[in-house]
Design a protein around this motif. Structure first.
Motif, PDB file in Angstrom:
ATOM      1  N   TRP A 349      49.749  48.804  54.833  1.00 40.62           N
ATOM      2  CA  TRP A 349      50.041  47.410  54.517  1.00 40.62           C
ATOM      3  C   TRP A 349      49.480  46.997  53.155  1.00 40.62           C
ATOM      4  CZ3 TRP A 349      53.365  43.867  55.363  1.00 40.62           C
ATOM      5  CH2 TRP A 349      54.051  43.805  56.567  1.00 40.62           C
ATOM      6  N   THR A 350      48.332  47.547  52.751  1.00 39.62           N
ATOM      7  CA  THR A 350      47.810  47.166  51.439  1.00 39.62           C
ATOM      8  C   THR A 350      48.754  47.636  50.342  1.00 39.62           C
ATOM      9  OG1 THR A 350      45.541  47.350  52.269  1.00 39.62           O
ATOM     10  CG2 THR A 350      45.833  47.257  49.882  1.00 39.62           C
ATOM     11  N   GLY A 351      49.226  48.863  50.440  1.00 36.59           N
ATOM     12  CA  GLY A 351      50.181  49.355  49.457  1.00 36.59           C
ATOM     13  C   GLY A 351      51.443  48.520  49.428  1.00 36.59           C
ATOM     14  N   ARG A 352      51.924  48.146  50.593  1.00 40.49           N
ATOM     15  CA  ARG A 352      53.156  47.344  50.664  1.00 40.49           C
ATOM     16  C   ARG A 352      52.950  45.952  50.069  1.00 40.49           C
ATOM     17  NH1 ARG A 352      54.145  48.328  56.961  1.00 40.49           N
ATOM     18  NH2 ARG A 352      55.984  47.016  56.714  1.00 40.49           N
ATOM     19  N   LEU A 353      51.781  45.352  50.344  1.00 37.89           N
ATOM     20  CA  LEU A 353      51.516  44.015  49.804  1.00 37.89           C
ATOM     21  C   LEU A 353      51.304  44.057  48.293  1.00 37.89           C
ATOM     22  CD1 LEU A 353      49.207  42.487  52.555  1.00 37.89           C
ATOM     23  CD2 LEU A 353      51.642  42.083  52.184  1.00 37.89           C
ATOM     24  N   LEU A 354      50.701  45.139  47.786  1.00 41.24           N
ATOM     25  CA  LEU A 354      50.582  45.290  46.342  1.00 41.24           C
ATOM     26  C   LEU A 354      51.971  45.345  45.701  1.00 41.24           C
ATOM     27  CD1 LEU A 354      47.647  47.867  46.131  1.00 41.24           C
ATOM     28  CD2 LEU A 354      47.647  45.563  45.120  1.00 41.24           C
ATOM     29  N   GLU A 355      52.894  46.044  46.341  1.00 38.90           N
ATOM     30  CA  GLU A 355      54.259  46.105  45.822  1.00 38.90           C
ATOM     31  C   GLU A 355      54.919  44.728  45.857  1.00 38.90           C
ATOM     32  OE1 GLU A 355      56.510  49.247  47.728  1.00 38.90           O
ATOM     33  OE2 GLU A 355      54.735  50.532  47.787  1.00 38.90           O
ATOM     34  N   LEU A 356      54.634  43.936  46.907  1.00 37.33           N
ATOM     35  CA  LEU A 356      55.177  42.585  47.002  1.00 37.33           C
ATOM     36  C   LEU A 356      54.647  41.714  45.863  1.00 37.33           C
ATOM     37  CD1 LEU A 356      56.590  40.206  48.445  1.00 37.33           C
ATOM     38  CD2 LEU A 356      54.489  39.928  49.793  1.00 37.33           C
ATOM     39  N   VAL A 357      53.319  41.745  45.660  1.00 37.75           N
ATOM     40  CA  VAL A 357      52.721  40.925  44.598  1.00 37.75           C
ATOM     41  C   VAL A 357      53.238  41.387  43.233  1.00 37.75           C
ATOM     42  CG1 VAL A 357      50.553  40.287  43.479  1.00 37.75           C
ATOM     43  CG2 VAL A 357      50.701  40.352  45.987  1.00 37.75           C
ATOM     44  N   ARG A 358      53.396  42.682  43.058  1.00 40.66           N
ATOM     45  CA  ARG A 358      53.961  43.210  41.810  1.00 40.66           C
ATOM     46  C   ARG A 358      55.349  42.634  41.556  1.00 40.66           C
ATOM     47  NH1 ARG A 358      54.728  49.459  42.077  1.00 40.66           N
ATOM     48  NH2 ARG A 358      56.441  48.798  43.434  1.00 40.66           N
ATOM     49  N   SER A 359      56.177  42.593  42.595  1.00 48.40           N
ATOM     50  CA  SER A 359      57.518  42.032  42.445  1.00 48.40           C
ATOM     51  C   SER A 359      57.460  40.555  42.086  1.00 48.40           C
ATOM     52  CB  SER A 359      58.308  42.234  43.746  1.00 48.40           C
ATOM     53  OG  SER A 359      59.602  41.687  43.638  1.00 48.40           O
ATOM     54  N   GLU A 360      56.498  39.816  42.693  1.00 47.78           N
ATOM     55  CA  GLU A 360      56.329  38.399  42.358  1.00 47.78           C
ATOM     56  C   GLU A 360      55.919  38.211  40.899  1.00 47.78           C
ATOM     57  OE1 GLU A 360      55.042  36.863  46.845  1.00 47.78           O
ATOM     58  OE2 GLU A 360      53.508  37.201  45.311  1.00 47.78           O
ATOM     59  N   LEU A 361      55.055  39.096  40.401  1.00 47.39           N
ATOM     60  CA  LEU A 361      54.641  39.012  38.997  1.00 47.39           C
ATOM     61  C   LEU A 361      55.820  39.278  38.067  1.00 47.39           C
ATOM     62  CD1 LEU A 361      51.219  40.917  39.227  1.00 47.39           C
ATOM     63  CD2 LEU A 361      51.529  38.466  38.824  1.00 47.39           C
ATOM     64  N   HIS A 362      56.641  40.251  38.433  1.00 49.70           N
ATOM     65  CA  HIS A 362      57.846  40.531  37.636  1.00 49.70           C
ATOM     66  C   HIS A 362      58.779  39.322  37.634  1.00 49.70           C
ATOM     67  CE1 HIS A 362      57.485  44.668  36.320  1.00 49.70           C
ATOM     68  NE2 HIS A 362      57.134  45.068  37.531  1.00 49.70           N
ATOM     69  N   ALA A 363      58.944  38.710  38.814  1.00 49.51           N
ATOM     70  CA  ALA A 363      59.825  37.547  38.914  1.00 49.51           C
ATOM     71  C   ALA A 363      59.302  36.396  38.073  1.00 49.51           C
ATOM     72  CB  ALA A 363      59.953  37.124  40.379  1.00 49.51           C
ATOM     73  N   GLU A 364      57.984  36.203  38.092  1.00 50.60           N
ATOM     74  CA  GLU A 364      57.392  35.135  37.294  1.00 50.60           C
ATOM     75  C   GLU A 364      57.593  35.398  35.802  1.00 50.60           C
ATOM     76  OE1 GLU A 364      53.028  32.966  36.631  1.00 50.60           O
ATOM     77  OE2 GLU A 364      53.286  34.529  38.142  1.00 50.60           O
ATOM     78  N   GLN A 365      57.412  36.635  35.378  1.00 51.75           N
ATOM     79  CA  GLN A 365      57.623  36.985  33.978  1.00 51.75           C
ATOM     80  C   GLN A 365      59.072  36.732  33.556  1.00 51.75           C
ATOM     81  OE1 GLN A 365      56.436  40.999  33.101  1.00 51.75           O
ATOM     82  NE2 GLN A 365      54.371  40.375  32.523  1.00 51.75           N
ATOM     83  N   ALA A 366      59.986  37.038  34.451  1.00 53.78           N
ATOM     84  CA  ALA A 366      61.403  36.876  34.141  1.00 53.78           C
ATOM     85  C   ALA A 366      61.880  35.443  34.292  1.00 53.78           C
ATOM     86  CB  ALA A 366      62.237  37.811  35.031  1.00 53.78           C
ATOM     87  N   GLY A 367      61.017  34.580  34.836  1.00 54.51           N
ATOM     88  CA  GLY A 367      61.395  33.180  35.030  1.00 54.51           C
ATOM     89  C   GLY A 367      62.449  32.971  36.085  1.00 54.51           C
ATOM     90  N   ILE A 368      62.424  33.822  37.120  1.00 48.41           N
ATOM     91  CA  ILE A 368      63.466  33.700  38.160  1.00 48.41           C
ATOM     92  C   ILE A 368      62.854  33.459  39.534  1.00 48.41           C
ATOM     93  CG2 ILE A 368      65.216  35.067  36.968  1.00 48.41           C
ATOM     94  CD1 ILE A 368      64.342  37.487  38.522  1.00 48.41           C
ATOM     95  N   THR A 369      61.630  32.956  39.585  1.00 46.22           N
ATOM     96  CA  THR A 369      61.033  32.623  40.873  1.00 46.22           C
ATOM     97  C   THR A 369      61.657  31.326  41.388  1.00 46.22           C
ATOM     98  OG1 THR A 369      58.939  33.607  40.183  1.00 46.22           O
ATOM     99  CG2 THR A 369      58.887  32.128  42.102  1.00 46.22           C
ATOM    100  N   PRO A 370      62.308  31.369  42.542  1.00 47.39           N
ATOM    101  CA  PRO A 370      62.950  30.138  43.053  1.00 47.39           C
ATOM    102  C   PRO A 370      61.939  29.119  43.528  1.00 47.39           C
ATOM    103  CG  PRO A 370      63.126  31.904  44.670  1.00 47.39           C
ATOM    104  CD  PRO A 370      62.515  32.511  43.431  1.00 47.39           C
ATOM    105  N   SER A 371      62.275  27.877  43.369  1.00 47.63           N
ATOM    106  CA  SER A 371      61.428  26.792  43.878  1.00 47.63           C
ATOM    107  C   SER A 371      61.815  26.505  45.317  1.00 47.63           C
ATOM    108  CB  SER A 371      61.614  25.527  43.031  1.00 47.63           C
ATOM    109  OG  SER A 371      61.246  25.772  41.692  1.00 47.63           O
ATOM    110  N   VAL A 372      60.807  26.312  46.141  1.00 47.72           N
ATOM    111  CA  VAL A 372      61.063  26.046  47.566  1.00 47.72           C
ATOM    112  C   VAL A 372      60.632  24.620  47.873  1.00 47.72           C
ATOM    113  CG1 VAL A 372      60.524  26.730  49.915  1.00 47.72           C
ATOM    114  CG2 VAL A 372      60.691  28.471  48.132  1.00 47.72           C
TER     115      VAL A 372
END
Length: 372
Positions: A349-372
């Motif tokens: 689970w730690t490896g999987r969550l690191l991958e999730l946070v990594r994807s969130e960082l990429h999304a933030e860099q790309a400016g495509i994080t959706p607003s909820v």
């Protein structure tokens, strides 16, 4: 056909890949069991045997393909019954041919279907009767039970293949008395020409939202015990025990591991002691002896997600380390079967969550994080 039935066995520390299929063993009565087939050519049918030994077991009927009406049969610890009007799809020759194909597949070698399709390509490039005869022989070398799947077309099955290798005026062995007319043959040729174009284009096709599997090699994050930050920590910085202070709920913790163990306990004294512990290991030992918070087991994955987000949000240099892992699978070592890979037996689970946070960082860099 291996499909998702993947297994392995260890030999001198080396993993030998394999697969399995159902079979009947005749040992007095009949027993429903599994044949385990391995890439090194050994087959486990109530004991490891070579392919030649397996063939002898088939010929003798010990591995049974003939199932007599009324014979007693059982599946261990499951049920006992008798055959009633049984019908087997296999003969010893057919089952042996399928096992040979499976061993080829496990080794990444062309199996009988691949060899047939290669012979067809030769025929289509130079349409001589000699090449057609070679393709026809290769077609009939495919186990009869597998011919329908040769083209991977569940609508047409192997019909175009059979028509092509038979040729105009030839008699279809599967349909005695029926011959291939010119129109059927021309349709089969067109089918293979279109198939060749489709196969040529397929490698260039990219899924609409990107590849389904990682392009970068997996990264192993072994257990470590860093006591102080480093100017160039490398992937060690991705460990939860790496000394990178995180601030959550108004408190600052020396590492994600300190925060996790402190937040896990319902005892305020133990929580403060875990927070102030000299090492992540000491924080864990402090918390383990204290009572857990109610609902912790169900909440812990969400808590860890929040802590990892805090770590990489509050430490841009460490976020860069995580981003530099590209889309690699992150394999995290931990004694816990929940948080770590644990030799392939854990949930990672730690490896999987690191991958999730990594994807969130990429999304933030790309400016495509959706607003909820």
């Amino acid at each position: 056909m291996i499909g998702n039935r993947i297994t392995s066995r260890m030999v001198d520390g080396v993993r030998v890949p394999g697969t399995w299929r159902h079979a009947f063993i005749r040992n007095g009565d009949y027993f429903l069991t599994d044949l385990f087939i391995y890439a090194d050519g050994l087959i486990d049918c109530w004991g490891l045997v070579t392919l030649e030994e397996f063939e002898r077991k088939l010929r003798s009927g010990w591995v049974a393909t003939e199932l007599p009406d009324g014979a007693r049969v059982s599946a261990h610890d499951l049920a006992v019954w008798k055959f009633s009007e049984p019908h087997s799809w296999h003969t010893p020759e057919l089952l042996l041919a399928e096992v040979r194909d499976t061993i080829d597949q496990l080794n990444g070698r062309p199996d009988s279907t691949d060899r047939c399709l290669a012979a067809v390509d030769v025929f289509l490039a130079e349409r001589t009767e000699e090449n057609r005869a070679a393709a026809r022989a290769a077609y009939y070398a495919i186990p009869e039970t597998q011919r329908h799947y040769a083209l991977g077309d569940m609508d047409r099955k192997d019909e175009p293949l059979l028509v092509l290798v038979t040729g105009p005026g030839g008699e279809l062995e599967s349909l005695p008395g029926e011959t291939v007319d010119q129109e059927e043959y021309d349709e089969a040729v067109v089918y293979f020409e279109e198939r060749a174009r489709w196969l040529a284009e397929r490698p260039a096709r990219v899924p609409a939202d990107g590849p389904a599997t990682p392009m970068a090699p997996a990264i192993h994050l072994p257990q470590s015990y860093p006591l102080k930050p480093s100017d160039d920590p490398g992937e060690q910085a991705l460990r939860n025990d790496y000394p990178a202070p995180v601030r959550v709920d108004g408190d600052t913790y020396p590492s994600v591991a300190h925060a996790y163990w402190a937040l896990s306990t319902a005892d305020p004294v133990a929580r403060a002691a875990a927070r102030d512990a000299d090492t992540a290991f000491a924080a864990r030992n402090t918390a383990v002896g204290a009572p857990r918070r109610e609902g912790w087991e169900q909440a812990r994955t969400a808590v860890m997600t929040a802590l990892l987000r805090a770590k990489f949000t509050q430490h841009p240099a460490l976020a860069r380390v995580l981003l530099d892992t590209a889309d690699a699978t992150l394999v995290y070592d931990d004694d816990s079967g929940h948080w770590g890979d644990n030799g392939g037996r854990g949930r990672n689970w730690t490896g999987r969550l690191l991958e999730l946070v990594r994807s969130e960082l990429h999304a933030e860099q790309a400016g495509i994080t959706p607003s909820v």
